[in-house]
Design a protein around this motif. Structure first.
Motif, short mmCIF file in Angstrom:
data_model
loop_
_atom_site.label_atom_id
_atom_site.label_comp_id
_atom_site.label_asym_id
_atom_site.label_seq_id
_atom_site.Cartn_x
_atom_site.Cartn_y
_atom_site.Cartn_z
N ASP A 314 -12.29 -23.33 37.51
CA ASP A 314 -12.19 -22.82 36.14
C ASP A 314 -12.08 -23.97 35.15
OD1 ASP A 314 -12.27 -20.24 37.09
OD2 ASP A 314 -10.08 -20.07 37.21
N ASP A 336 -16.59 -20.62 29.55
CA ASP A 336 -17.73 -20.81 30.46
C ASP A 336 -18.48 -22.06 30.02
OD1 ASP A 336 -17.37 -18.58 32.10
OD2 ASP A 336 -18.27 -17.27 30.58
N ASP A 349 -19.74 -19.96 25.60
CA ASP A 349 -19.12 -18.97 24.71
C ASP A 349 -18.40 -19.69 23.58
OD1 ASP A 349 -17.35 -20.11 26.43
OD2 ASP A 349 -16.25 -18.28 26.91
#
Length: 367
Positions: A314, A336, A349
């Protein structure tokens, strides 16, 4: 007096309680979703604030390669005749120009070739005179036709052989007019067919050389190419004219352009060979290199890679939520990300993002 002391004590206690209540009223209790840092930490860690901006990204394919020479940039030096090396005019690593004499040979074969040519010139001239005389006699009905035909055959045969000897000498670079006059060449010079640096020198004085024996190699540094090894899965993304960045140990980056794309898979390496012409840079012939091929370019919103906090697979960023007195409160936000290029990373994003900490996040302890 006693009353005054009691009143003073009560006043001190009252003031102390008031100060304690005041301290409790300004104590900051941050939200569980926020990370608190001080402005001093912000300055000491040289943090910067920014937002996603347009950046040009390039899709790349990484591969390995080998520096070779173009067909007209490489030559193997040999001699068309047998002989003994008499003198040498270069050393390994020297730069030589096209036509420069590299070494000289003494050769019986070379002397015999010149002698045969000179003798054949004399013989052919004699046969020509006889042929012309027989032709004249036959035209006057004095000579026999058979004698004319014999003289003609001998002359034409000798002429053809003479022309073949002359052609051999001219291909070797010699002036046949000089040899016709009886001035033979003593040494056979071996000359450089191209300009470049000498490699793999095997020439020594006194060495006996056979026909076509390899004596040395010449590589022109201005005519190098890269043999790139590409996997089959990447080959459909490769096109002629694409730019290639060459990374060679200890040297600056070089630039090449895709020239040709192979269509045969090597059975051992499972790769396809593509050729790229070097247009800029300093590379060593025969060295192995790493390469990056630019396959596509696009503009996208991006942040510096230094703004990204990684946790497993992540990616997160830190956004300033609010400031209270000497404290700054940060919100950690999942994002992202896309491709990376030149210390920037694509943000997929990126709408409405601002007040992002773009540098100095290494000391921030996330929740």
């Amino acid at each position: 007096m006693r009353q005054i002391i009691i009143i003073t004590i009560l006043m001190v206690l009252a003031i102390g309680c008031k100060n304690q209540d005041s301290k409790e009223s300004i104590e900051i209790i941050p939200s569980e979703e926020l990370i608190q840092i001080t402005k001093e930490q912000f300055n000491n860690d040289k943090m910067e604030i920014g937002k996603p901006e347009i950046h040009r990204f390039t899709d790349k394919i990484s591969c390995t390669g080998y520096v070779s020479a173009k067909p007209d940039g490489y030559a193997e030096i040999s001699t068309p005749i047998k002989g003994i090396i008499k003198s040498i005019h270069f050393s390994s690593g020297d730069f030589v120009k096209k036509g420069q004499v590299l070494c000289q040979l003494v050769s019986n074969d070379f002397i015999n070739l010149q002698t045969d040519f000179a003798n054949k010139v004399i013989e052919t001239n004699m046969l020509k005179s006889n042929y012309l005389r027989q032709k004249e006699l036959m035209n006057e009905n004095i000579g026999a036709k058979k004698e004319f035909e014999i003289s003609q055959s001998k002359y034409l045969t000798s002429k053809i052989y003479l022309e073949s000897l002359q052609l051999k000498l001219e291909l070797l670079g010699f002036n046949t007019s000089r040899i016709k006059n009886g001035k033979l060449y003593t040494y056979f010079p071996v000359v450089a067919p191209i300009s470049g640096f000498i490699e793999n020198n095997k020439i020594t004085i006194g060495k006996y050389t056979e026909n076509q024996e390899l004596l040395a190699k010449i590589v022109n540094p201005d005519k190098l190419q890269i043999k790139l090894n590409l996997f089959e899965k990447d080959i459909n993304s490769i096109k002629k004219g694409q730019s290639v960045t060459i990374i060679s140990p200890g040297k600056n980056e070089s630039i090449a352009i895709i020239k040709s794309i192979g269509n045969t898979i090597d059975s051992k390496s499972k790769s396809i060979i593509c050729l790229a012409d070097v247009i800029k840079g300093n590379l060593n012939y025969g060295s192995y290199v790493d390469a990056e091929i630019k396959t596509n370019e696009k503009d996208a919103l991006a942040l510096p890679i230094s703004a990204i906090f990684k946790s497993g697979t992540d990616s997160y960023i830190f956004i300033i939520d609010k400031e209270i007195e000497n404290n700054i409160f940060l919100k950690r936000k999942f994002i992202d990300v896309g491709i990376e290029s030149n210390e920037y990373i694509e943000i997929l994003d990126a709408q409405n993002l601002s007040n992002v900490i773009t540098r100095g996040i290494y000391n921030i302890t996330p929740l």
